[in-house]
Enzyme design. Structure first.
Site, PDB file in Angstrom:
ATOM      1  N   GLU A 132      -5.276  -7.243  14.912  1.00  0.00           N
ATOM      2  CA  GLU A 132      -4.773  -5.930  14.507  1.00  0.00           C
ATOM      3  C   GLU A 132      -5.898  -4.890  14.582  1.00  0.00           C
ATOM      4  O   GLU A 132      -5.660  -3.719  14.820  1.00  0.00           O
ATOM      5  CB  GLU A 132      -4.203  -6.008  13.092  1.00  0.00           C
ATOM      6  CG  GLU A 132      -3.220  -4.920  12.768  1.00  0.00           C
ATOM      7  CD  GLU A 132      -2.427  -5.222  11.508  1.00  0.00           C
ATOM      8  OE1 GLU A 132      -1.576  -6.127  11.537  1.00  0.00           O
ATOM      9  OE2 GLU A 132      -2.681  -4.574  10.484  1.00  0.00           O
ATOM     10  N   LYS A 146       0.842  -1.196   0.000  1.00  0.00           N
ATOM     11  CA  LYS A 146       0.000   0.000   0.000  1.00  0.00           C
ATOM     12  C   LYS A 146       0.882   1.253   0.000  1.00  0.00           C
ATOM     13  O   LYS A 146       0.668   2.175  -0.776  1.00  0.00           O
ATOM     14  CB  LYS A 146      -0.911  -0.034   1.229  1.00  0.00           C
ATOM     15  CG  LYS A 146      -1.860   1.118   1.342  1.00  0.00           C
ATOM     16  CD  LYS A 146      -2.853   0.882   2.471  1.00  0.00           C
ATOM     17  CE  LYS A 146      -3.573   2.173   2.816  1.00  0.00           C
ATOM     18  NZ  LYS A 146      -4.557   1.996   3.886  1.00  0.00           N
ATOM     19  N   GLU A 166      10.484  -4.695   4.664  1.00  0.00           N
ATOM     20  CA  GLU A 166      10.568  -6.104   4.250  1.00  0.00           C
ATOM     21  C   GLU A 166      10.269  -6.252   2.767  1.00  0.00           C
ATOM     22  O   GLU A 166      10.988  -6.914   2.019  1.00  0.00           O
ATOM     23  CB  GLU A 166       9.555  -6.956   5.041  1.00  0.00           C
ATOM     24  CG  GLU A 166       9.849  -7.132   6.514  1.00  0.00           C
ATOM     25  CD  GLU A 166       9.204  -6.067   7.380  1.00  0.00           C
ATOM     26  OE1 GLU A 166       8.954  -4.933   6.883  1.00  0.00           O
ATOM     27  OE2 GLU A 166       8.947  -6.347   8.567  1.00  0.00           O
ATOM     28  N   GLY A 204      -5.028  -2.081   5.022  1.00  0.00           N
ATOM     29  CA  GLY A 204      -4.215  -3.204   4.548  1.00  0.00           C
ATOM     30  C   GLY A 204      -4.888  -4.557   4.750  1.00  0.00           C
ATOM     31  O   GLY A 204      -5.013  -5.362   3.822  1.00  0.00           O
ATOM     32  N   ARG A 205      -5.361  -4.821   5.969  1.00  0.00           N
ATOM     33  CA  ARG A 205      -5.929  -6.148   6.250  1.00  0.00           C
ATOM     34  C   ARG A 205      -7.318  -6.327   5.643  1.00  0.00           C
ATOM     35  O   ARG A 205      -7.919  -7.394   5.767  1.00  0.00           O
ATOM     36  CB  ARG A 205      -5.944  -6.402   7.762  1.00  0.00           C
ATOM     37  CG  ARG A 205      -6.685  -5.364   8.569  1.00  0.00           C
ATOM     38  CD  ARG A 205      -6.333  -5.481  10.045  1.00  0.00           C
ATOM     39  NE  ARG A 205      -6.855  -4.376  10.858  1.00  0.00           N
ATOM     40  CZ  ARG A 205      -6.268  -3.183  10.950  1.00  0.00           C
ATOM     41  NH1 ARG A 205      -5.184  -2.915  10.261  1.00  0.00           N
ATOM     42  NH2 ARG A 205      -6.792  -2.247  11.731  1.00  0.00           N
ATOM     43  N   LYS A 212       7.438  -0.776  12.534  1.00  0.00           N
ATOM     44  CA  LYS A 212       8.149  -0.378  11.320  1.00  0.00           C
ATOM     45  C   LYS A 212       9.282   0.608  11.647  1.00  0.00           C
ATOM     46  O   LYS A 212      10.289   0.646  10.982  1.00  0.00           O
ATOM     47  CB  LYS A 212       7.182   0.226  10.294  1.00  0.00           C
ATOM     48  CG  LYS A 212       6.244  -0.819   9.676  1.00  0.00           C
ATOM     49  CD  LYS A 212       5.328  -0.224   8.613  1.00  0.00           C
ATOM     50  CE  LYS A 212       4.389  -1.284   8.065  1.00  0.00           C
ATOM     51  NZ  LYS A 212       3.499  -0.824   7.001  1.00  0.00           N
ATOM     52  N   HIS A 227      -5.948 -34.170  17.564  1.00  0.00           N
ATOM     53  CA  HIS A 227      -4.837 -35.013  18.024  1.00  0.00           C
ATOM     54  C   HIS A 227      -3.728 -34.164  18.632  1.00  0.00           C
ATOM     55  O   HIS A 227      -2.633 -34.662  18.867  1.00  0.00           O
ATOM     56  CB  HIS A 227      -4.288 -35.831  16.852  1.00  0.00           C
ATOM     57  CG  HIS A 227      -5.332 -36.702  16.247  1.00  0.00           C
ATOM     58  ND1 HIS A 227      -5.503 -38.016  16.607  1.00  0.00           N
ATOM     59  CD2 HIS A 227      -6.308 -36.436  15.348  1.00  0.00           C
ATOM     60  CE1 HIS A 227      -6.519 -38.524  15.926  1.00  0.00           C
ATOM     61  NE2 HIS A 227      -7.031 -37.577  15.167  1.00  0.00           N
TER      62      HIS A 227
HETATM   63  C1  G6Q Z   1      -2.732  -3.985   7.818  1.00  0.00           C
HETATM   64  C2  G6Q Z   1      -1.529  -3.377   8.326  1.00  0.00           C
HETATM   65  C3  G6Q Z   1      -0.256  -4.059   7.904  1.00  0.00           C
HETATM   66  C4  G6Q Z   1       0.168  -3.744   6.472  1.00  0.00           C
HETATM   67  C5  G6Q Z   1       1.592  -4.209   6.258  1.00  0.00           C
HETATM   68  C6  G6Q Z   1       2.082  -3.942   4.859  1.00  0.00           C
HETATM   69  O1  G6Q Z   1      -3.847  -3.565   8.018  1.00  0.00           O
HETATM   70  O2  G6Q Z   1      -1.497  -2.032   8.052  1.00  0.00           O
HETATM   71  O3  G6Q Z   1      -0.321  -5.450   8.067  1.00  0.00           O
HETATM   72  O4  G6Q Z   1      -0.688  -4.343   5.560  1.00  0.00           O
HETATM   73  O5  G6Q Z   1       2.428  -3.596   7.192  1.00  0.00           O
HETATM   74  O6  G6Q Z   1       2.000  -2.587   4.537  1.00  0.00           O
HETATM   75  P1  G6Q Z   1       2.178  -2.095   3.057  1.00  0.00           P
HETATM   76  O7  G6Q Z   1       1.096  -2.702   2.234  1.00  0.00           O
HETATM   77  O8  G6Q Z   1       2.117  -0.608   3.103  1.00  0.00           O
HETATM   78  O9  G6Q Z   1       3.526  -2.608   2.605  1.00  0.00           O
END
Ligand code: G6Q
Length: 549
Positions: free
Chosen positions: A353, A206, A212, A267-268, A512, A384
Site C-alpha cells: 500500500e 480513522k 465495511e 492507517g497502516r 471505497k 513443504h
Molecule cells: C491504510 C489505509 C487503509 C485504511 C482502511 C480503514 O493505510 O488507509 O487500509 O486503514 O481503509 O480505514 P478507516 O480506519 O478510516 O476505517
C-alpha cells in the site's frame, strides 16, 4: 532531484551489475573469511546477517552511495521532524511521535503533539486497567472476557499481528477477536461464540466512514440490542477509536469511551496509536508500552546509525538491488515462528500500500520498477509447500528469514529442529548443489550409471538465491515493536529511492468509492445494461441466482 536512473550511483550500479550478475555467492564466501563480519549488523539483540546476498564490497559501497545520493538521511529527518512529506494529502507523517518514549517535543503547525499523545496513552491505561481489573464490567456485572475489534485495513492488521504474536502475554480468560470483512460470515462466526454481557466492541476507524466497518458495527449493535433487549447498555459495551469524534457520537458512543488519534497517523502506521487499544486490553498497558519502546529503539537506530550499519537502510537497499537490477518481482518473508503467522499479511499492507505507486513526487510516471509483491508463510510449513520454487524455479525471489533463538514453548528438541531447518534452508539457497556434488550423492546411493545420468539434472541446485537472516533472542513485545518499525523504515527508505509518496493510498480510496454505485443497482433487483458486457452479465447472473443481502 534528477530522474533516479540518471544518478551517478545508479549508473555505477548498472555498470557494476554486469560484472557481478553471474558471480556465485559460494565463491564470495570461499574468498573472504570475514564476509559475515562485514555484512552483518545488530540493534539490541536483533542481528541482521545480510552476507548471503549477491553483493561484494563494491556493490555494498555503491548501494550506500545511492542511499546518500537520494538524500535518505535528509528525508528521514524531515519525517521525524513533522514536515509535510505526505504531499498528496498535505500531512506530516508522525507515527514515530506516537512511540517517542524520550518525550522530546515534536511540532505540527507549531504545536508540540507529545502532550496529546501522552494524554491518550494515559486514557488507554486508565480504561484498560479498569476493564482488566474487573472494575469496569458489562451492564449486568459480568467481567469483560471478549474484545471484538471491528475495523479493516490499517485499523485491523496492525493490532491483529501484535495480539496474535504476543499470545503468551495475554491475560488469562481474555479473548480478542478481529472482525473486518463485509462478508457477513466474519461477524456471524465471531458472535456465535461470545455472550453480549461480557463482550466489549471496539469500533476502530480513522475516518468512521468506512463502509465495511460501519456496517459491521451497526450489525453488532443490532445483535447486542436484540440479544440483551437493553438498548441503554450499548454505551457500556461499545467504544470507538477514531479521528472523527462527531461521527462516533452519532453512532452512540459516549465521549469518555472515545479514543482519539490524528490525521498525521497513516492507517497502516497506526497500531502505535489508540488503534492499539485491543493490544493494551489483551496484553496490558505495560506490554503495549514495551512494544512502543522497542519501536522507539529502532527509530533511534534508524536516526543515528551510519548508513553502512543502518538496518532499515540496508534491507531497503538490498531490496532495490534485486527489484531494479535483477528484476525480482516479489519479496518473501519467512518467519520461523508460529506466533508470527500474520506477519506476511501485515507486511503486505505496509509495503504494497505504501510503495505500490507509479507516479513520482513530481507527478510524473516512473520508468523503473517500484514496490515488489510481498508474500510469505511460516517456516517450516512453507518448506513443504512452495520452497520448491525458491530452490529450483525460474523466478528470483529474495527472502527475509526471521527466527528467535529461544522458544516461548520449549517441547523436547522441537525448537532446535526448527532452528536447524532455518540454517539449512538459507545455506542451501545460497550454496546450491553442483553437478559434481549431486553425482557423488547419486553414486554413493548405488544407482547404475545410466540412471545417474538421467536423474542428475533434476538433482542439481543452482543456489545463489539471496536471503537476509534476522535473528533475535526471543519474541518479546520490545522485539516485536523493533521488528515492525524496522520494516516501516525499510519501506520508507525504498519510497525515498523510488521518489514516490509512500504515505497516500488513492487506490484504497478508489475501492471505497467503486462499490456504492453498483450496490444501488443490486438493490433495485433489476437486470442491468449500464456497465460493460462482462459486469452486466455477472450482475444479471447473480439476479438469476436470487442473491442474498
Ligand atoms: C491504510 C489505509 C487503509 C485504511 C482502511 C480503514 O493505510 O488507509 O487500509 O486503514 O481503509 O480505514 P478507516 O480506519 O478510516 O476505517
Amino acid at each position: 532531484m534528477p530522474n533516479l536512473t540518471e544518478l551517478a550511483s545508479w549508473k555505477a550500479l548498472q555498470a557494476h551489475f554486469d560484472q557481478i550478475k553471474d558471480v556465485r555467492m559460494r565463491d564470495l564466501f570461499a574468498q573472504d573469511q570475514g564476509r559475515f563480519n562485514k555484512f552483518s549488523t545488530q540493534m539490541d539483540d536483533i542481528l541482521l546477517d545480510f552476507s548471503k546476498n549477491r553483493i561484494n564490497d563494491e556493490t555494498f559501497g555503491l548501494l550506500c552511495d545511492l542511499a546518500r545520493e537520494v538524500d535518505v538521511e535528509v528525508w528521514r529527518d524531515r519525517m521525524f521532524s513533522g514536515e509535510q512529506i505526505n504531499i498528496s494529502e498535505f500531512r506530516p507523517v508522525l507515527h514515530t511521535a506516537l512511540r517517542n518514549r524520550s518525550n522530546t517535543p515534536v511540532y505540527v503547525d507549531g504545536e508540540d503533539v507529545m502532550p496529546k499523545i501522552n494524554r491518550v496513552l494515559a486514557q488507554i491505561r486508565y480504561f484498560t486497567e479498569r476493564v482488566r481489573g474487573g472494575h469496569l464490567r458489562g451492564y449486568s456485572g459480568h467481567l469483560i472476557t471478549d474484545i471484538i475489534n471491528i475495523g479493516i485495513g490499517g485499523s485491523d492488521l496492525g493490532p491483529q499481528v501484535v495480539c496474535d504474536s504476543m499470545k503468551p502475554f495475554a491475560q488469562r480468560g481474555m479473548n480478542v477477536h478481529f472482525v473486518s470483512n463485509i462478508d457477513p460470515t466474519h461477524l456471524t462466526e465471531v458472535l456465535k461464540f461470545v455472550v453480549p454481557e461480557s463482550t466489549l466492541f471496539i469500533v476502530s476507524s480513522k475516518t468512521f466512514t468506512t463502509q465495511e466497518t460501519m456496517m459491521n458495527a451497526q450489525s453488532a449493535r443490532k445483535w447486542f440490542v436484540e440479544t440483551t433487549g437493553n438498548e441503554k447498555a450499548v454505551s457500556r459495551h461499545f467504544v470507538a477509536v477514531t479521528t472523527n469524534k462527531s461521527a462516533a457520537s452519532e453512532f452512540g458512543i459516549l465521549d469518555e469511551n472515545m479514543f482519539e488519534f490524528w490525521d498525521w497517523v497513516g492507517g497502516r502506521y497506526s497500531l502505535w496509536s489508540a488503534i492499539g487499544l485491543p493490544i493494551a486490553l489483551y496484553l496490558g498497558m505495560d506490554r503495549f508500552e514495551e512494544l512502543l519502546e522497542g519501536a522507539h529503539a529502532m527509530d533511534m537506530h534508524f536516526r543515528s546509525a551510519p548508513i553502512e550499519k543502518n538496518m532499515p537502510v540496508i534491507l531497503a537497499m538490498l531490496g532495490i538491488w534485486y527489484n531494479n537490477f535483477f528484476d525480482a518481482q516479489s519479496h518473501a518473508v519467512m518467519a520461523y515462528n508460529q506466533y508470527l503467522r500474520r506477519l506476511p499479511a501485515y507486511l503486505q499492507q505496509l509495503d504494497m500500500e505504501s510503495n505500490g505507486k507509479t507516479i513520482n513526487r513530481q507527478g510524473k510516471r516512473v520508468d523503473y520498477l517500484t514496490g515488489p509483491v510481498i508474500w510469505g508463510e511460516t517456516g517450516s510449513n512453507a518448506q513443504h509447500a512452495f520452497f520448491q520454487l525458491l530452490h529450483q524455479g525460474t523466478k528470483p525471489v529474495p527472502a527475509d528469514f526471521l527466527v528467535p533463538a529461544r522458544s516461548k514453548n520449549p517441547l523436547g528438541e522441537q525448537h532446535s529442529v526448527l532452528l536447524a531447518n532455518f540454517f539449512a534452508q538459507t545455506r542451501a539457497l545460497m550454496n546450491g548443489k553442483t553437478e559434481d556434488e549431486a553425482r557423488a550423492e547419486l553414486e554413493a546411493a548405488g544407482l547404475p550409471e545410466d540412471v545417474v545420468d538421467d536423474v542428475l539434472p533434476h538433482k542439481v541446485f543452482e543456489g545463489n538465491k539471496p536471503t537476509n537472516s534476522i535473528m533475535f533472542e526471543s519474541l518479546e513485545p520490545r522485539t516485536l515493536g523493533a521488528l515492525l518499525a524496522l520494516y516501516e523504515h525499510k519501506v520508507f527508505v525504498q519510497g525515498v529511492v523510488w521518489d514516490i509518496n509512500s504515505f497516500d493510498q488513492w487506490g484504497v480510496e478508489y475501492g471505497k468509492q467503486l462499490a456504492s454505485d453498483i450496490q444501488q443497482e443490486l438493490a433495485s433487483r433489476e437486470n442491468t445494461t449500464r456497465y460493460d458486457d462482462s459486469t452486466n452479465n455477472l450482475i444479471n447472473y447473480c439476479m438469476l441466482l436470487k442473491f442474498s443481502d
